[in-house]
Design a protein around this motif. Sequence first.
Motif, PDB file in Angstrom:
ATOM      1  N   SER A   1       0.871  -1.240  -0.068  1.00 16.33           N
ATOM      2  CA  SER A   1      -0.149  -0.027  -0.168  1.00 16.33           C
ATOM      3  C   SER A   1       0.907   1.398  -0.054  1.00 16.33           C
ATOM      4  O   SER A   1       0.317   2.391  -0.398  1.00 16.33           O
ATOM      5  N   TYR A   2       1.964   1.062   0.491  1.00 17.54           N
ATOM      6  CA  TYR A   2       2.930   2.490   0.668  1.00 17.54           C
ATOM      7  C   TYR A   2       3.129   3.206  -0.622  1.00 17.54           C
ATOM      8  O   TYR A   2       3.484   4.250  -0.592  1.00 17.54           O
ATOM      9  N   ILE A   3       3.283   2.433  -1.619  1.00 16.95           N
ATOM     10  CA  ILE A   3       3.740   3.041  -3.167  1.00 16.95           C
ATOM     11  C   ILE A   3       2.455   2.620  -4.014  1.00 16.95           C
ATOM     12  O   ILE A   3       2.810   2.624  -5.195  1.00 16.95           O
ATOM     13  N   ARG A   4       1.416   2.297  -3.643  1.00 19.80           N
ATOM     14  CA  ARG A   4       0.200   1.945  -4.601  1.00 19.80           C
ATOM     15  C   ARG A   4      -0.122   2.872  -5.728  1.00 19.80           C
ATOM     16  O   ARG A   4      -0.305   2.386  -6.595  1.00 19.80           O
ATOM     17  N   SER A   5       0.147   3.907  -5.465  1.00 18.79           N
ATOM     18  CA  SER A   5       0.129   5.180  -6.671  1.00 18.79           C
ATOM     19  C   SER A   5       1.211   5.472  -7.358  1.00 18.79           C
ATOM     20  O   SER A   5       1.039   6.218  -8.296  1.00 18.79           O
ATOM     21  N   ALA A   6       2.142   4.760  -7.086  1.00 14.03           N
ATOM     22  CA  ALA A   6       3.467   4.668  -8.002  1.00 14.03           C
ATOM     23  C   ALA A   6       3.489   4.584  -9.343  1.00 14.03           C
ATOM     24  O   ALA A   6       2.435   3.496  -9.842  1.00 14.03           O
ATOM     25  N   VAL A   7       4.145   4.819 -10.026  1.00 10.59           N
ATOM     26  CA  VAL A   7       4.235   4.590 -11.618  1.00 10.59           C
ATOM     27  C   VAL A   7       5.535   3.729 -11.850  1.00 10.59           C
ATOM     28  O   VAL A   7       6.665   4.514 -11.602  1.00 10.59           O
TER      29      VAL A   7
ATOM     30  N   ILE B   1       9.406  11.755  -4.160  1.00  9.57           N
ATOM     31  CA  ILE B   1       9.371  12.473  -3.123  1.00  9.57           C
ATOM     32  C   ILE B   1       8.251  12.479  -2.046  1.00  9.57           C
ATOM     33  O   ILE B   1       8.175  12.321  -1.020  1.00  9.57           O
ATOM     34  N   ARG B   2       7.046  12.337  -2.781  1.00 14.64           N
ATOM     35  CA  ARG B   2       5.829  12.121  -2.227  1.00 14.64           C
ATOM     36  C   ARG B   2       5.754  10.770  -1.290  1.00 14.64           C
ATOM     37  O   ARG B   2       5.287  10.911  -0.096  1.00 14.64           O
ATOM     38  N   HIS B   3       6.550   9.751  -1.723  1.00 13.20           N
ATOM     39  CA  HIS B   3       6.709   8.518  -0.943  1.00 13.20           C
ATOM     40  C   HIS B   3       7.822   8.308  -0.251  1.00 13.20           C
ATOM     41  O   HIS B   3       8.098   7.379   0.577  1.00 13.20           O
TER      42      HIS B   3
ATOM     43  N   ASN C   1      13.457   0.493  -1.514  1.00 13.11           N
ATOM     44  CA  ASN C   1      14.512   0.075  -0.947  1.00 13.11           C
ATOM     45  C   ASN C   1      15.692   0.921  -1.477  1.00 13.11           C
ATOM     46  O   ASN C   1      16.809   0.750  -1.107  1.00 13.11           O
ATOM     47  N   VAL C   2      15.293   2.054  -2.307  1.00  6.65           N
ATOM     48  CA  VAL C   2      16.399   2.985  -2.839  1.00  6.65           C
ATOM     49  C   VAL C   2      15.998   4.575  -1.819  1.00  6.65           C
ATOM     50  O   VAL C   2      15.104   4.765  -1.712  1.00  6.65           O
ATOM     51  N   PRO C   3      17.153   4.764  -0.895  1.00  2.10           N
ATOM     52  CA  PRO C   3      17.026   5.963  -0.157  1.00  2.10           C
ATOM     53  C   PRO C   3      16.460   7.207  -1.015  1.00  2.10           C
ATOM     54  O   PRO C   3      16.797   7.426  -2.008  1.00  2.10           O
ATOM     55  N   LEU C   4      15.517   8.231  -0.252  1.00  2.00           N
ATOM     56  CA  LEU C   4      15.238   9.490  -0.891  1.00  2.00           C
ATOM     57  C   LEU C   4      16.175  10.246  -1.377  1.00  2.00           C
ATOM     58  O   LEU C   4      17.319  10.198  -0.686  1.00  2.00           O
TER      59      LEU C   4
END
Length: 94
Positions: free
Chosen positions: A20-26, A55-57, A78-81
């Motif tokens: 769910s934490y990046i459900r809207s990601a592309v 950035i948003r996630h 798994n990749v740091p912001l």
Amino acid sequence: MEGLDYRPYFPMSPEGHATSYIRSAVRIDVTVHELGADVNRLLDEAVQRLIPVAIRHKHGILVTQLGYGKYAVEVDPNVPLGLVEEKKLGESRV
């Protein structure tokens, strides 16, 4: 012919459920068919388009070479912001 292919991307948990934490990601798939095409420009364009989502996630971006002329650019928890990491399919990230 070269281009970007936008697809909704829902990473799956080991149990088979979408996380769910990046459900809207592309995820952006980049496919290059022509010799001499500017792959770096296409990958840079895909990364730039995903930066707001990353950035948003609060995640980074992973660029994976899937095969000759085929790449996936995606927001990855798994990749740091603030980082963009690269790998070839089958390699583990360092």
